[in-house]
Scaffold this motif. Structure first.
Motif, PDB file in Angstrom:
ATOM      1  N   GLU A   1      -2.141  -6.193 -10.374  1.00 50.46           N
ATOM      2  CA  GLU A   1      -2.720  -5.336  -9.347  1.00 50.46           C
ATOM      3  C   GLU A   1      -1.967  -4.009  -9.190  1.00 50.46           C
ATOM      4  O   GLU A   1      -2.548  -3.003  -8.797  1.00 50.46           O
ATOM      5  CB  GLU A   1      -2.724  -6.059  -7.992  1.00 50.46           C
ATOM      6  N   THR A   2      -0.672  -4.013  -9.485  1.00 56.66           N
ATOM      7  CA  THR A   2       0.168  -2.854  -9.181  1.00 56.66           C
ATOM      8  C   THR A   2       0.640  -2.078 -10.396  1.00 56.66           C
ATOM      9  O   THR A   2       1.099  -0.936 -10.257  1.00 56.66           O
ATOM     10  CB  THR A   2       1.422  -3.291  -8.407  1.00 56.66           C
TER      11      THR A   2
ATOM     12  N   ARG B   1      -4.050  -6.342  -1.776  1.00 57.33           N
ATOM     13  CA  ARG B   1      -4.220  -7.682  -2.338  1.00 57.33           C
ATOM     14  C   ARG B   1      -2.923  -8.143  -3.006  1.00 57.33           C
ATOM     15  O   ARG B   1      -2.532  -9.310  -2.894  1.00 57.33           O
ATOM     16  CB  ARG B   1      -5.376  -7.676  -3.344  1.00 57.33           C
ATOM     17  N   ALA B   2      -2.229  -7.220  -3.669  1.00 56.98           N
ATOM     18  CA  ALA B   2      -0.944  -7.552  -4.280  1.00 56.98           C
ATOM     19  C   ALA B   2       0.064  -7.978  -3.222  1.00 56.98           C
ATOM     20  O   ALA B   2       0.820  -8.936  -3.416  1.00 56.98           O
ATOM     21  CB  ALA B   2      -0.411  -6.355  -5.064  1.00 56.98           C
TER      22      ALA B   2
ATOM     23  N   ARG C   1      -2.324   3.285  -6.661  1.00 58.47           N
ATOM     24  CA  ARG C   1      -3.290   2.223  -6.931  1.00 58.47           C
ATOM     25  C   ARG C   1      -4.374   2.248  -5.854  1.00 58.47           C
ATOM     26  O   ARG C   1      -4.134   2.688  -4.729  1.00 58.47           O
ATOM     27  CB  ARG C   1      -2.609   0.850  -6.923  1.00 58.47           C
TER      28      ARG C   1
ATOM     29  N   GLU D   1      -7.170  -1.273  -1.856  1.00 58.48           N
ATOM     30  CA  GLU D   1      -7.528  -2.691  -1.784  1.00 58.48           C
ATOM     31  C   GLU D   1      -6.736  -3.517  -2.799  1.00 58.48           C
ATOM     32  O   GLU D   1      -6.393  -4.675  -2.538  1.00 58.48           O
ATOM     33  CB  GLU D   1      -9.028  -2.888  -1.983  1.00 58.48           C
ATOM     34  N   ARG D   2      -6.405  -2.920  -3.947  1.00 55.64           N
ATOM     35  CA  ARG D   2      -5.624  -3.643  -4.941  1.00 55.64           C
ATOM     36  C   ARG D   2      -4.166  -3.774  -4.499  1.00 55.64           C
ATOM     37  O   ARG D   2      -3.546  -4.827  -4.667  1.00 55.64           O
ATOM     38  CB  ARG D   2      -5.707  -2.944  -6.296  1.00 55.64           C
TER      39      ARG D   2
ATOM     40  N   ARG E   1       0.836  -1.203   0.000  1.00 51.28           N
ATOM     41  CA  ARG E   1       0.000   0.000   0.000  1.00 51.28           C
ATOM     42  C   ARG E   1       0.873   1.256   0.000  1.00 51.28           C
ATOM     43  O   ARG E   1       0.570   2.238  -0.685  1.00 51.28           O
ATOM     44  CB  ARG E   1      -0.930  -0.003   1.216  1.00 51.28           C
TER      45      ARG E   1
ATOM     46  N   THR F   1      -0.748 -11.452  -2.053  1.00 59.43           N
ATOM     47  CA  THR F   1      -0.428 -12.413  -3.107  1.00 59.43           C
ATOM     48  C   THR F   1       1.079 -12.624  -3.186  1.00 59.43           C
ATOM     49  O   THR F   1       1.553 -13.759  -3.382  1.00 59.43           O
ATOM     50  CB  THR F   1      -0.975 -11.921  -4.464  1.00 59.43           C
TER      51      THR F   1
ATOM     52  N   ARG G   1      -0.024 -11.991 -10.993  1.00 57.61           N
ATOM     53  CA  ARG G   1      -1.193 -11.334 -10.396  1.00 57.61           C
ATOM     54  C   ARG G   1      -0.771 -10.089  -9.639  1.00 57.61           C
ATOM     55  O   ARG G   1      -1.478  -9.068  -9.659  1.00 57.61           O
ATOM     56  CB  ARG G   1      -1.919 -12.315  -9.473  1.00 57.61           C
ATOM     57  N   VAL G   2       0.374 -10.150  -8.975  1.00 57.36           N
ATOM     58  CA  VAL G   2       0.913  -8.958  -8.313  1.00 57.36           C
ATOM     59  C   VAL G   2       1.126  -7.846  -9.336  1.00 57.36           C
ATOM     60  O   VAL G   2       0.781  -6.683  -9.100  1.00 57.36           O
ATOM     61  CB  VAL G   2       2.243  -9.291  -7.596  1.00 57.36           C
TER      62      VAL G   2
END
Length: 242
Positions: A143-144, A76-77, A69, A72-73, A63, A80, A139-140
Motif C-alpha cells: 500500500e505504501t 488502509r496501510a 500515496r 485511502e491506501r 496518511r 493493517t 500488505r502495508v
C-alpha cells in the motif's frame, strides 16, 4: 545508545504538523497497550474500543507519513499495521488469553484477530501466527511502497523484542531504514540512520510506559517523536497537508 539521549537531528523548531503527527502516533501505541490490558483483564468491550481508536490513529499517521500515496491506501496501510500489532500482542499473551476465556462476555471473534479455540502451546518465538503478522506487514508495504523486505524485518524485530533477544536492536534499525527510505525519497544514508536511531530511542522509552498516567508516559517521549517528524517533513520539503 542511551535512550534518554537520542541522536540529535539537524532540524528547525518543530511545526504544528510535526507535533500533531507525533501526538497521534503516541495515541495509537497507547491505545494498543490499553487493548492488551483490557484483553488480559477480560474487558472485551474495552478491547474493541481501544483497538478501533488505535487503528484510526495509525491510519492518520500513515496518511501523514506517505502523502504521495492515495489517502485511502495510506490509511488502509495504517489500519493493517495496527492489526499486525494486535496479532503480535495475541501471540505474546496467548496462554493468559486462553486461561481467561471464561471472563469474556462476548464471542472471541468480536475482539480477537486469531482463533481462541486454537492451542498454540508451542514456543512463542516459533508460533505459526508470525507468518500472519508478516503477511499483514507485506500488505502495508504494497500500500505504501515500502520495500517488501520490511515485512520480514519488522516481524523479526517484534518477535525478538518480545523474547528479549538482544539482536532486536539491530533488526529494528534494519527494518526502520526501509520505512524511512520509502517516506523520504532519495534519503541520504546518514539521514536514514539518524532517523532510525531516533525511532529506536522512542521504542526504548515506550517500553518504560507505566500505562497508568498517560501524560507522564507521553512527556518522556513526545519531543523525541516530534523532532523525528519535523526532520522527515524538512527532508521532504513540506509538511503533510491537513
Amino acid at each position: 545508545m542511551n535512550p534518554d539521549s537520542p541522536p540529535t537531528l539537524r532540524s528547525d523548531a518543530p511545526c504544528a504538523a510535526a507535533r500533531d503527527v507525533a501526538e497521534t502516533l503516541l495515541e495509537a501505541f497507547y491505545q494498543q497497550d490499553i487493548r492488551e490490558e483490557c484483553l488480559l483483564s477480560g474487558d472485551a468491550a474495552g478491547a474493541v474500543e481501544a483497538a478501533d481508536a488505535s487503528a484510526e490513529a495509525m491510519a492518520a499517521v500513515f496518511r501523514a507519513e506517505f502523502p504521495g500515496r492515495p489517502p485511502e491506501r495510506a490509511e488502509r496501510a495504517g489500519r493493517t499495521f495496527a492489526r499486525a500489532l494486535f496479532v503480535q500482542d495475541e501471540i505474546e499473551n496467548w496462554f493468559a488469553l486462553r486461561s481467561n476465556a471464561a471472563a469474556f462476555d462476548r464471542p472471541a471473534t468480536e475482539f480477537l484477530f486469531t482463533d481462541l479455540s486454537e492451542e498454540y502451546d508451542g514456543d512463542v518465538g516459533d508460533d505459526p501466527r508470525w507468518a500472519r503478522v508478516r503477511g499483514l506487514l507485506r500488505r502495508v508495504c504494497a500500500e505504501t511502497g515500502i520495500d517488501a523486505a520490511y515485512g520480514d524485518r519488522q516481524t523479526e524485530f517484534w518477535r525478538q523484542h518480545g523474547q528479549r533477544d538482544e539482536n532486536w536492536v539491530r533488526t529494528a534499525l534494519e527494518a526502520h531504514r526501509l520505512k524511512v527510505e520509502a517516506m523520504v525519497a532519495g534519503c541520504e544514508a546518514e539521514e536514514a540512520t539518524a532517523l532510525s536511531e531516533r525511532f529506536l530511542s522512542g521504542v526504548k522509552l515506550h517500553d518504560r510506559w507505566s500505562r497508568v498516567d498517560r501524560d507522564r508516559d507521553f512527556a518522556a517521549i513526545r519531543e523525541i517523536v516530534t523532532a523525528y517528524y519535523q526532520r522527515v517533513f524538512e527532508l521532504r520539503g513540506t509538511p503533510p497537508s491537513a
